[in-house]
Design a protein around this motif. Sequence first.
Motif: not given
Length: 794
Positions: A193-214
Amino acid sequence: MSKQTYKVCFCFRRRFKLAATEAPPPIKSLFEQYSDSNGIMTVENFHRFLVDVQKQAGASVEDAQAIMNSTAHIFHRKGFNLETFFKYLFGDSNPALEDRKVHHDMNAPISHYFIFTGHNSYLTGNQLSSDCSDVPIVQALERGVRVIELDIWPNSNKDDVIVLHGRTLTTPVELIKCFRSIKAHAFNASEYPVVITLEDHLTTDLQAKVAKMVTETFGEMLFTPDAGSLAEFPSPESLKRRIIISTKPPKEYLKSEESKAGAMGSQREKDSAAEAWGGEIPRFNSRITADFKQEDLEEEHEEEDLQDDHCAPEYRNLIAIHAGKGKGGLDDWLKVDPDKVRRLSLSEQELENAAKTHGPQIVRFTQRNILRVYPKGIRFDSSNYNPLIGWMHGAQMVAFNMQGYGRSLWVMQGMFKANGGCGYVKKPEILMNNEAIFDPRASLPVKITLKVTVYMGEGWYYDFKHTHFDAYSPPDFYTRVGIAGVPADTIMKRTKAIEDNWIPAWNEQFEFPLTVPELAILRIEVHEYDMSEKDDFGGQTCLPISELRKGIRAVPLYSQKGDKYKSVKLLMHFDFVQFTQRNILRVYPKGIRFDSSNYNPLIGWMHGAQMVAFNMQGYGRSLWVMQGMFKANGGCGYVKKPEILMNNEAIFDPRASLPVKITLKVTVYMGEGWYYDFKHTHFDAYSPPDFYTRVGIAGVPADTIMKRTKAIEDNWIPAWNEQFEFPLTVPELAILRIEVHEYDMSEKDDFGGQTCLPISELRKGIRAVPLYSQKGDKYKSVKLLMHFDFVQSV
């Protein structure tokens, strides 16, 4: 033999003989030993060579024939002559590491493994002004890196997500581009497995956008836990070809602050240039001081639990490995929750400081949870630190700047050559033993000695320009050999320099006593001596001791950046000798034993120490065990060490988890003789004594135990008739301990006799067992009637 010319000035040239590669004298001597009168090493003799010298005990004649067949281009029709034998030794089919694929048990939780981990994986160079790109991510994955770190920020319009090293002058790259590159290259080098560690500096709406990308990018490859938090991490085997998201709990997005890059840019790590070229790995207890007081560029914020109002639920649901320090200080950070597991991140400086006061607690924490260590923020040049600081405390994710280079990164690359280069290396048993927590600072006996012989090297003439090392003569090569490991094992040694020779032959041997070979990495470097300037670099490699093959091996070398040279290699010999198999180890009491007390002699014996020195004028349980051991072999004072301590093929590890070899059954029937050897009021002034017996084992940690009978009230001839069983993993080192005491309700129980008996010489059946005083004198009448039996484990 050809000649090589060097131009010294306009009118003067120097000529040097260019020697052909030939076997050094030790190799010639070995060939003569295993060849016939015609100078040919037959298949049968080559098989003997594989068994005797290469220590390949399982090799058959057929295996020897297969090796010869695989080297058909250098194979003489009747066998090896000296030239072809030498070429075989120096060939690719004779590597220093076991040529195996994944061979560790991959079914344990991922917290049981060291994981090849990157830091700021998107940077192409330094931490302040280099470009952000997916190219270094791809390069890391192709080298087997399994943990990729991405710092995610809003773009300038606050409507999309970019990857960027925040508050610096680095240029951004689109997050979706990084995700797509990870998907395309994640499992080319390893299917684990590959682990992606995210250092998150996002607003809630952009978190939702990242979730969709993932979810759209990785689809079925994505691992998401059924519950919010895992009670135990899954295994690498169960997560093959899966992508795992790990992040610390995001805080509410803070509006961008003024860039601090200008102020930070003036600071530099004092030894950055040395590290970039290949500065020496700092010792665990060394400190690199700096006046820089600014907080790290990352991970500096205290981590909190995910809050619904600060996190998009679809984003939160993707997180499989939750990270966070929580409230409080170090004691709170290192608490082990039996109901859930998590990831904790510490900077190299934080870990070094924490290890001084909480070393064993850190090791215990990493037995269930994941510890990630990352470079301190002032490493602007993308240099690294000593990875052993993390590994010897059980840290799974020792995050490195893979875009840098230097000795620390070489050691990292060496560690992950193990286990088929899959990016997951199972942690040694010493770090997983919950009964005896490993302390990296503890003084331990030598467990094994590594013998390294550096015969010769070749290949520089073909891989470098002829004036690369010296404009006026052939190079003067020397080799540095050493260990990166726990502090007691870390050392570097060097050969002499061989002048004016492209094919240097050193023929020098070195010995490295190792207390913790499970964590040791063999470091090898070649340099060219320069009297007036800095010595030139000639190649390096690092090899995990745990997978090093005994015998004469070809060792290819790598560049400073970790790229393998086409031709440069060394011919070396490796052998392991348990120190006490050939040498004598004397152990003595520490200086604060002013009362002439003693210590547990098994500490020495189970590590093969011959001379376990005791204060014989003292007395106590330790001395009783000592006296018991030397009742063996007729009491002559010499007891032959068991075969397990002399086996050079499988070195004994006292801390290893071993199966039960035999079970000792002990029945304590009765005792007598106190009435005659003691005053009638010795034990109790008002009634006959209340005797009980303690029976147990002194041995390796897994076998050591004490049990006791009930107390028989008011009786000078107590009859217990009780049976005990003692499963023994190493009966060869076990001593049976027997003590009788008189129970006293109001005061300390009175001593009634003792003896210790070596299990190796215990007679089966019903036997009389005389007892001894605290000082070791035999009582005239006191003895027990006991029964002994052994049951072999199936």
